[in-house]
Design a protein around this motif. Structure first.
Motif, PDB file in Angstrom:
ATOM      1  N   PHE A  11      33.788  -1.065 -15.769  1.00  0.00           N
ATOM      2  CA  PHE A  11      33.011  -1.235 -16.636  1.00  0.00           C
ATOM      3  C   PHE A  11      32.272  -0.049 -17.736  1.00  0.00           C
ATOM      4  O   PHE A  11      32.369   0.862 -16.843  1.00  0.00           O
ATOM      5  CB  PHE A  11      31.792  -1.711 -16.123  1.00  0.00           C
ATOM      6  N   LYS A  12      31.904  -0.234 -18.881  1.00  0.00           N
ATOM      7  CA  LYS A  12      31.316   0.814 -19.522  1.00  0.00           C
ATOM      8  C   LYS A  12      30.491   0.244 -20.481  1.00  0.00           C
ATOM      9  O   LYS A  12      30.709  -0.705 -21.219  1.00  0.00           O
ATOM     10  CB  LYS A  12      32.337   1.586 -20.224  1.00  0.00           C
ATOM     11  N   TRP A  13      29.304   0.527 -20.249  1.00  0.00           N
ATOM     12  CA  TRP A  13      28.293   0.036 -21.370  1.00  0.00           C
ATOM     13  C   TRP A  13      27.239   1.104 -21.599  1.00  0.00           C
ATOM     14  O   TRP A  13      26.629   1.923 -20.806  1.00  0.00           O
ATOM     15  CB  TRP A  13      27.684  -1.208 -21.205  1.00  0.00           C
ATOM     16  N   GLY A  14      27.193   1.656 -23.068  1.00  0.00           N
ATOM     17  CA  GLY A  14      26.414   2.774 -23.140  1.00  0.00           C
ATOM     18  C   GLY A  14      26.961   4.099 -22.514  1.00  0.00           C
ATOM     19  O   GLY A  14      28.068   4.382 -22.565  1.00  0.00           O
ATOM     20  N   GLU A  15      26.002   4.711 -21.815  1.00  0.00           N
ATOM     21  CA  GLU A  15      26.347   5.962 -21.205  1.00  0.00           C
ATOM     22  C   GLU A  15      26.629   5.669 -19.619  1.00  0.00           C
ATOM     23  O   GLU A  15      26.813   6.566 -18.908  1.00  0.00           O
ATOM     24  CB  GLU A  15      25.228   6.931 -21.100  1.00  0.00           C
ATOM     25  N   HIS A  16      26.589   4.319 -19.271  1.00  0.00           N
ATOM     26  CA  HIS A  16      26.761   3.771 -17.984  1.00  0.00           C
ATOM     27  C   HIS A  16      28.284   3.417 -17.494  1.00  0.00           C
ATOM     28  O   HIS A  16      28.899   2.841 -18.599  1.00  0.00           O
ATOM     29  CB  HIS A  16      26.026   2.567 -17.502  1.00  0.00           C
ATOM     30  N   GLU A  17      28.779   3.742 -16.445  1.00  0.00           N
ATOM     31  CA  GLU A  17      30.192   3.224 -15.756  1.00  0.00           C
ATOM     32  C   GLU A  17      29.898   2.850 -14.641  1.00  0.00           C
ATOM     33  O   GLU A  17      28.996   3.043 -13.814  1.00  0.00           O
ATOM     34  CB  GLU A  17      30.945   4.374 -15.868  1.00  0.00           C
ATOM     35  N   LYS A  18      30.807   1.835 -14.103  1.00  0.00           N
ATOM     36  CA  LYS A  18      30.828   1.317 -12.811  1.00  0.00           C
ATOM     37  C   LYS A  18      32.205   0.821 -12.741  1.00  0.00           C
ATOM     38  O   LYS A  18      32.842   0.247 -13.488  1.00  0.00           O
ATOM     39  CB  LYS A  18      29.791   0.132 -12.721  1.00  0.00           C
ATOM     40  N   GLU A  19      32.421   1.256 -11.328  1.00  0.00           N
ATOM     41  CA  GLU A  19      33.851   0.437 -10.705  1.00  0.00           C
ATOM     42  C   GLU A  19      33.844  -0.356  -9.649  1.00  0.00           C
ATOM     43  O   GLU A  19      32.946   0.096  -8.786  1.00  0.00           O
ATOM     44  CB  GLU A  19      34.709   1.647 -10.396  1.00  0.00           C
ATOM     45  N   LEU A  20      34.591  -1.392  -9.698  1.00  0.00           N
ATOM     46  CA  LEU A  20      34.590  -2.174  -8.430  1.00  0.00           C
ATOM     47  C   LEU A  20      35.880  -2.693  -8.061  1.00  0.00           C
ATOM     48  O   LEU A  20      36.677  -2.442  -9.094  1.00  0.00           O
ATOM     49  CB  LEU A  20      34.013  -3.721  -9.067  1.00  0.00           C
ATOM     50  N   TYR A  21      36.380  -3.017  -7.012  1.00  0.00           N
ATOM     51  CA  TYR A  21      37.555  -3.380  -6.638  1.00  0.00           C
ATOM     52  C   TYR A  21      37.492  -4.104  -5.033  1.00  0.00           C
ATOM     53  O   TYR A  21      36.491  -4.187  -4.510  1.00  0.00           O
ATOM     54  CB  TYR A  21      38.493  -2.233  -6.403  1.00  0.00           C
ATOM     55  N   GLY A  22      38.470  -5.177  -4.837  1.00  0.00           N
ATOM     56  CA  GLY A  22      38.521  -5.869  -3.605  1.00  0.00           C
ATOM     57  C   GLY A  22      39.885  -6.050  -3.329  1.00  0.00           C
ATOM     58  O   GLY A  22      40.911  -5.621  -4.336  1.00  0.00           O
ATOM     59  N   SER A  23      39.909  -7.025  -2.328  1.00  0.00           N
ATOM     60  CA  SER A  23      41.443  -7.190  -1.993  1.00  0.00           C
ATOM     61  C   SER A  23      41.349  -8.506  -1.326  1.00  0.00           C
ATOM     62  O   SER A  23      40.617  -9.176  -0.756  1.00  0.00           O
ATOM     63  CB  SER A  23      41.914  -6.224  -1.169  1.00  0.00           C
TER      64      SER A  23
END
Length: 154
Positions: free
Chosen positions: A32-44
């Motif tokens: 994810f990226k919105w504005g100055e923010h970033e986030k990562e997610l993962y699963g299995s």
């Protein structure tokens, strides 16, 4: 007046799935990226398919957001993009039966994706996988990490 490429109020999301064997151990990744923010997610999942992981990445991305948002969602999966933009309306109208008069594969996840997407203003975009797109490469690395953990290699 904001420029047309100004996405401060828009979440940019990249999703990807990975699978060793089909079926086999699989993973999904979201960047994810919105504005100055970033986030990562993962699963299995220990026993899944590539298409299910592609769908799960998009589902997790949309379900994670806490409020309705405008979203540019990038996927390298033609299956996901075509399904949500072209095929789903007919599937829903036909009681989740496809054009070959068979039950839609992965209907459980398609229904979940439909519900998650309905809460947002999503623009679905296709990106060629493994072509150097930074967001897609990040989502791919996360999906591979999930797959490797599912396979006991994490």
């Amino acid at each position: 007046m904001p420029k047309s490429d100004d996405h401060e109020d828009t979440a940019v999301i990249y999703t990807d799935g990975a699978c060793s064997g089909n079926p086999g151990p699989g993973g999904w990744g979201v960047y994810f990226k919105w504005g100055e923010h970033e986030k990562e997610l993962y699963g299995s999942d220990k026993d899944t398919t590539n298409n299910r992981m592609e769908l799960m990445a998009a589902i997790q991305a949309l379900e994670t957001l806490k409020r309705p948002m405008k979203i540019l969602l990038y996927t390298d999966s033609s299956y996901v993009r075509n399904g949500i933009m072209t095929w789903m309306a007919n599937w829903k109208r036909n009681g989740w039966i496809n054009s070959q008069k068979q039950p839609v594969k992965n209907a459980d996840l398609w229904k979940r994706l439909d519900e998650a997407a309905s809460r947002h203003d999503v623009e679905w975009r296709w990106v060629r996988g493994h072509s150097g797109d930074i967001g897609n490469e990040r989502a791919d690395r996360l999906a591979v990490k999930g797959r490797d953990e599912a396979a006991g290699r994490g």
